[in-house]
Design a protein around this motif. Structure first.
Motif, mmCIF file in Angstrom:
data_model
loop_
_atom_site.group_PDB
_atom_site.id
_atom_site.type_symbol
_atom_site.label_atom_id
_atom_site.label_comp_id
_atom_site.label_asym_id
_atom_site.label_seq_id
_atom_site.Cartn_x
_atom_site.Cartn_y
_atom_site.Cartn_z
ATOM 1 N N ARG A 135 0.836 -1.198 0.000
ATOM 2 C CA ARG A 135 0.000 0.000 0.000
ATOM 3 C C ARG A 135 0.875 1.254 0.000
ATOM 4 O O ARG A 135 1.790 1.380 0.824
ATOM 5 C CB ARG A 135 -0.936 0.023 1.205
ATOM 6 C CG ARG A 135 -1.890 1.219 1.191
ATOM 7 C CD ARG A 135 -2.904 1.173 2.311
ATOM 8 N NE ARG A 135 -3.822 2.297 2.193
ATOM 9 C CZ ARG A 135 -4.917 2.309 1.431
ATOM 10 N NH1 ARG A 135 -5.238 1.246 0.735
ATOM 11 N NH2 ARG A 135 -5.698 3.370 1.377
ATOM 12 N N GLY A 136 0.626 2.172 -0.913
ATOM 13 C CA GLY A 136 1.362 3.426 -0.954
ATOM 14 C C GLY A 136 1.025 4.304 0.241
ATOM 15 O O GLY A 136 -0.043 4.183 0.850
ATOM 16 N N ARG A 137 1.972 5.208 0.576
ATOM 17 C CA ARG A 137 1.789 6.121 1.699
ATOM 18 C C ARG A 137 1.562 7.538 1.191
ATOM 19 O O ARG A 137 2.072 7.922 0.136
ATOM 20 C CB ARG A 137 3.015 6.100 2.610
ATOM 21 C CG ARG A 137 3.206 4.804 3.377
ATOM 22 C CD ARG A 137 4.489 4.837 4.199
ATOM 23 N NE ARG A 137 5.678 4.689 3.354
ATOM 24 C CZ ARG A 137 6.505 5.654 3.064
ATOM 25 N NH1 ARG A 137 6.294 6.888 3.519
ATOM 26 N NH2 ARG A 137 7.556 5.448 2.288
ATOM 27 N N ALA A 195 11.580 -6.380 -6.608
ATOM 28 C CA ALA A 195 10.325 -7.115 -6.785
ATOM 29 C C ALA A 195 9.221 -6.092 -7.001
ATOM 30 O O ALA A 195 9.405 -4.891 -6.774
ATOM 31 C CB ALA A 195 10.023 -7.981 -5.567
ATOM 32 N N ASP A 196 8.077 -6.542 -7.431
ATOM 33 C CA ASP A 196 6.944 -5.635 -7.574
ATOM 34 C C ASP A 196 6.654 -4.984 -6.223
ATOM 35 O O ASP A 196 6.558 -5.667 -5.188
ATOM 36 C CB ASP A 196 5.708 -6.397 -8.048
ATOM 37 C CG ASP A 196 5.816 -6.848 -9.499
ATOM 38 O OD1 ASP A 196 6.818 -6.495 -10.160
ATOM 39 O OD2 ASP A 196 4.912 -7.573 -9.969
ATOM 40 N N GLY A 197 6.526 -3.670 -6.223
ATOM 41 C CA GLY A 197 6.197 -2.944 -4.997
ATOM 42 C C GLY A 197 7.357 -2.758 -4.041
ATOM 43 O O GLY A 197 7.165 -2.241 -2.939
ATOM 44 N N CYS A 198 8.589 -3.135 -4.440
ATOM 45 C CA CYS A 198 9.713 -3.132 -3.495
ATOM 46 C C CYS A 198 10.060 -1.744 -2.970
ATOM 47 O O CYS A 198 10.559 -1.601 -1.843
ATOM 48 C CB CYS A 198 10.937 -3.786 -4.121
ATOM 49 S SG CYS A 198 11.505 -3.017 -5.668
ATOM 50 N N ALA A 244 3.288 1.269 -6.833
ATOM 51 C CA ALA A 244 1.950 0.672 -6.784
ATOM 52 C C ALA A 244 1.115 1.304 -7.891
ATOM 53 O O ALA A 244 0.226 2.132 -7.626
ATOM 54 C CB ALA A 244 1.308 0.884 -5.417
ATOM 55 N N PRO A 245 1.379 0.952 -9.143
ATOM 56 C CA PRO A 245 0.677 1.610 -10.252
ATOM 57 C C PRO A 245 -0.833 1.414 -10.201
ATOM 58 O O PRO A 245 -1.582 2.279 -10.664
ATOM 59 C CB PRO A 245 1.291 0.959 -11.496
ATOM 60 C CG PRO A 245 1.926 -0.306 -11.015
ATOM 61 C CD PRO A 245 2.361 -0.040 -9.621
ATOM 62 N N CYS A 280 8.387 7.051 -5.612
ATOM 63 C CA CYS A 280 7.028 6.599 -5.915
ATOM 64 C C CYS A 280 6.056 7.738 -5.612
ATOM 65 O O CYS A 280 5.812 8.046 -4.440
ATOM 66 C CB CYS A 280 6.676 5.358 -5.098
ATOM 67 S SG CYS A 280 7.628 3.888 -5.539
ATOM 68 N N ARG A 281 5.516 8.347 -6.662
ATOM 69 C CA ARG A 281 4.625 9.500 -6.494
ATOM 70 C C ARG A 281 3.238 9.153 -6.995
ATOM 71 O O ARG A 281 3.069 8.551 -8.053
ATOM 72 C CB ARG A 281 5.164 10.712 -7.256
ATOM 73 C CG ARG A 281 4.280 11.956 -7.135
ATOM 74 C CD ARG A 281 4.896 13.155 -7.834
ATOM 75 N NE ARG A 281 6.204 13.450 -7.255
ATOM 76 C CZ ARG A 281 7.325 13.609 -7.965
ATOM 77 N NH1 ARG A 281 7.290 13.491 -9.292
ATOM 78 N NH2 ARG A 281 8.460 13.882 -7.375
ATOM 79 N N LYS A 282 2.233 9.530 -6.220
ATOM 80 C CA LYS A 282 0.853 9.339 -6.672
ATOM 81 C C LYS A 282 0.500 10.471 -7.615
ATOM 82 O O LYS A 282 0.588 11.658 -7.265
ATOM 83 C CB LYS A 282 -0.118 9.303 -5.508
ATOM 84 C CG LYS A 282 -1.526 8.934 -5.959
ATOM 85 C CD LYS A 282 -2.399 8.469 -4.821
ATOM 86 C CE LYS A 282 -3.715 7.922 -5.363
ATOM 87 N NZ LYS A 282 -4.604 7.441 -4.299
ATOM 88 N N ILE A 283 0.090 10.124 -8.824
ATOM 89 C CA ILE A 283 -0.206 11.120 -9.843
ATOM 90 C C ILE A 283 -1.537 10.785 -10.507
ATOM 91 O O ILE A 283 -1.956 9.634 -10.553
ATOM 92 C CB ILE A 283 0.905 11.195 -10.902
ATOM 93 C CG1 ILE A 283 1.127 9.817 -11.535
ATOM 94 C CG2 ILE A 283 2.207 11.710 -10.298
ATOM 95 C CD1 ILE A 283 2.138 9.816 -12.650
ATOM 96 N N GLU A 284 -2.175 11.814 -11.023
ATOM 97 C CA GLU A 284 -3.455 11.627 -11.716
ATOM 98 C C GLU A 284 -3.234 11.266 -13.175
ATOM 99 O O GLU A 284 -3.920 10.432 -13.742
ATOM 100 C CB GLU A 284 -4.302 12.892 -11.595
ATOM 101 C CG GLU A 284 -4.646 13.275 -10.171
ATOM 102 C CD GLU A 284 -5.404 12.169 -9.439
ATOM 103 O OE1 GLU A 284 -6.188 11.448 -10.093
ATOM 104 O OE2 GLU A 284 -5.214 12.028 -8.213
ATOM 105 N N ASP A 285 -2.230 11.906 -13.792
ATOM 106 C CA ASP A 285 -1.940 11.654 -15.196
ATOM 107 C C ASP A 285 -0.850 10.608 -15.282
ATOM 108 O O ASP A 285 0.333 10.890 -15.114
ATOM 109 C CB ASP A 285 -1.485 12.952 -15.878
ATOM 110 C CG ASP A 285 -1.172 12.731 -17.365
ATOM 111 O OD1 ASP A 285 -1.399 11.606 -17.854
ATOM 112 O OD2 ASP A 285 -0.710 13.691 -18.011
ATOM 113 N N ALA A 286 -1.224 9.357 -15.500
ATOM 114 C CA ALA A 286 -0.280 8.247 -15.468
ATOM 115 C C ALA A 286 0.774 8.353 -16.551
ATOM 116 O O ALA A 286 1.814 7.705 -16.491
ATOM 117 C CB ALA A 286 -1.020 6.915 -15.606
#
Length: 617
Positions: free
Chosen positions: A486-488, A566-569, A584-585, A603-609
């Motif tokens: 889970r992203g923070r 690994a995925d999510g590492c 965490a795409p 790892c940045r949460k963005i609206e425009d992937a």
């Protein structure tokens, strides 16, 4: 408390978080002023059959990679002779082993033996906890390696002596704090690392062949202050053997005067070096979102100075488990609702409470609150370390240390790095640029846990000690308990700061803290000192029985590496992202360059992937 203005901010908070704030505004104050009993920490090793078929963990109930450490058995020697026998029995059959302290407060996997899972041995030092001898004429004392810091400080104080420096948390053992290079705060003299005051050590080490006069596959090595092998032994990561006894250079008891001073953070970075040079025991707390700095003005005084003050830091007091679970629930809701403002209100409440109550300092040991104003003056042994949650009687987990894994309390990551003091001004200036370029309040989360907590440590001759006079910076922040994928909230900001410190400014990690990322390149940063250390390690444990996959990775041995791809590492600091899949795409967290330190990958949460896309491999 300074709560003016907080109520109006509740309106803009997410409803679920706002609902908890009236409760928390009362209970946070309550936990700070009400004396409670506490359940001491539980065991860090549990066995299914006597002392066999065991599981080893740390004080927090989880290693950085969330793996489980299984061992064949645990031994509890109570004398040096019993310790010798335990090491010999394991060495005779080529069994990997590790020393294990009473509370095992190291975050990385230092307490888990190497070799096949479930076949190693842990040697608990919980019964090796005595004072061995005292030499008042030279102000020296010898202790067993398993003695807890509080017991050591009190034993020295009863003889009119004081340990010059120590960690702020007293729930560590002498052997454990030395093995990880733990320290207090000072750029004066030899500095604040306890290992700088080691003048002798006895180690129990394995042998490949039986020793002629004993038949044991182990021996006792005695190192004096002029023995160069002591440069390896006094910060060893536990890979040389088991520390049996340590002789420390102490000094006559003295007192300290403490005053916490709050100022705006405007250009404070320009004062870090001068503050370190003029304040013998000072530290600095920076709350970047609130744009304030707390300087701890902390000076040495004659023991005859009036004052019976004590350090009972609020975060290390016994705390009602209901309060801690409620606080954690509020932070978790803010994370899940992406409620930055909610975290900011929580952090301001926390900071104002701490400041109003003197950060836990008391002008005297008696009374309910104890803090009546600055300065707080007390004996070195009463000021230098805290941890009263360890010393209360069992109450069935109605209260406990806040991170006790037996209830759903605090659960966090910790990034702790030592930035060379000559780079401190530039580093903080860059962090300010990151703060200003990030969403408002992105750093509020760390202000629930002392923000940027800065202490000072000197360069060391120990092979695994600091290579330069440094400012050691602790950053503690939210970690999801159940879902490592889970992203923070705003995790990219802390990842950029972490990589800025490590790679642009060459920071060294604290051996007993940090995520895996913190240890990238540490061998190269230490240079020839690692080679000298490895020579001593091979001299005393040529078979590598006290080494493990983790310590091999730290030292660059046997092809081991600290990063795990690994995925999510990247979400838990097991790797630095180089592709979206490391984040965490599916939740919108994608691998991007830093906003200021663009060499970083976060790892940045963005609206425009598609913006600034880094393709998954």
């Amino acid at each position: 408390m300074h709560l003016r203005g907080l109520s109006s901010k509740l309106i803009s908070m997410a409803p679920a978080t706002a609902f908890l704030l009236p409760l928390l505004s009362s209970v946070i104050l309550l936990l700070a002023v009400v004396a409670v009993r506490a359940s001491p920490p539980g065991p860090v090793v549990t066995c299914r059959s006597g002392n066999s078929n065991c599981t080893v963990t740390n004080a927090y109930g989880a290693f950085p990679d969330r793996s489980t450490c299984l061992v064949a058995s645990v031994a509890y020697p109570g004398t040096e002779q019993e310790l010798l026998a335990a090491v010999s029995a394991a060495a005779a059959k080529g069994q990997h082993m590790k020393a294990l302290s009473a509370y095992s407060h190291s975050i990385p996997k230092l307490s888990c033996p190497g070799g096949p899972a479930g076949r190693g041995l842990v040697i608990s030092t919980v019964r090796l906890n005595r004072t061995v001898s005292s030499d008042p004429a030279r102000f020296r004392m010898t202790f067993e390696g398993g003695i807890k810091l509080r017991e050591l400080l009190d034993a020295a104080a009863s003889r009119g002596m004081a340990l010059p420096h120590s960690p702020y948390w007293e729930g560590v053992t002498l052997g454990g704090l030395l093995s990880t290079g733990s320290h207090g705060s000072s750029a004066f003299g030899k500095g604040s690392a306890v290992h700088e005051y080691v003048v002798g050590m006895r180690l129990v080490v394995p042998t490949a062949e039986p020793v002629a006069d004993t038949g044991y596959y182990a021996k006792v090595v005695s190192l004096g202050e002029d023995d160069r092998d002591l440069l390896a032994a006094k910060v060893s990561l536990g890979v040389l053997g088991v520390i049996s006894q340590v002789t420390l250079q102490l000094e006559p008891m003295f007192k300290r005067s403490v005053t916490n001073r709050v100022v705006p953070d405007v250009a404070f970075e320009n004062s870090i070096s001068s503050f370190a040079a003029t304040t013998p025991y000072g530290d600095i707390i920076w709350y970047p979102s609130q744009a304030v700095v707390v300087y701890r003005d902390d000076f040495k005084l004659p023991v005859s100075t009036p004052g019976t003050g004590v350090n009972d830091f609020i975060g290390f007091r016994a705390q009602p488990t209901l309060v801690i679970t409620s606080t954690r629930a509020a932070e978790k809701l803010a994370e899940e609702n992406e409620d930055t403002n909610g975290k900011c209100v929580l952090s301001k409440l926390n900071v104002n409470t701490l400041l109003s109550l003197g950060m836990g300092f008391k002008n005297s040991a008696g009374g309910v609150i104890g803090f009546t104003g600055y300065p707080v003056i007390g004996n070195q042994s009463d000021i230098q370390s805290a941890g009263s949650c360890l010393r209360s009687r069992e109450d069935g987990l109605l209260s406990a240390c806040a991170w006790d894994p037996r209830f759903r309390g605090l659960f966090y990551h910790q990034t702790t790095v030592s930035v060379p003091l000559v780079n401190a001004t530039a580093f903080i200036a860059d962090v300010k640029r990151i703060r200003d370029a990030s969403p408002t309040g992105a750093l509020c989360g760390i202000e629930l846990n002392l923000g940027f907590f800065m202490r000072f440590v000197r360069a060391s001759s120990a092979y695994l000690g600091k290579t330069a006079d440094s400012v050691d910076i602790d950053i503690t922040y939210y970690r999801p308990r159940n879902d490592p994928r889970r992203g923070r909230l705003h995790e990219d900001v802390l990842e950029e700061i972490e990589q800025l410190a490590l790679f642009k400014y060459g920071a060294l990690p604290h051996w007993g803290k940090n995520r895996h990322v913190g240890f990238v390149g540490v061998k190269e940063k230490l240079g020839e000192k690692v080679e000298e250390f490895v020579k001593v390690m091979e001299k005393y444990d040529g078979q590598g029985l006290f080494s493990s996959e983790w310590t091999d990775a730290l030292l660059g041995l046997r092809g081991r590496e600290v990063l795990v791809e690994a995925d999510g590492c990247a979400l838990e600091g097991l790797c630095i992202c180089s592709a979206d899949k490391h984040c965490a795409p599916d939740q919108g967290y994608r691998c991007r360059p830093g906003r200021v330190y663009q060499e970083s990958r976060v790892c940045r949460k963005i609206e425009d992937a598609g913006a600034g896309l880094i393709q998954s491999a």
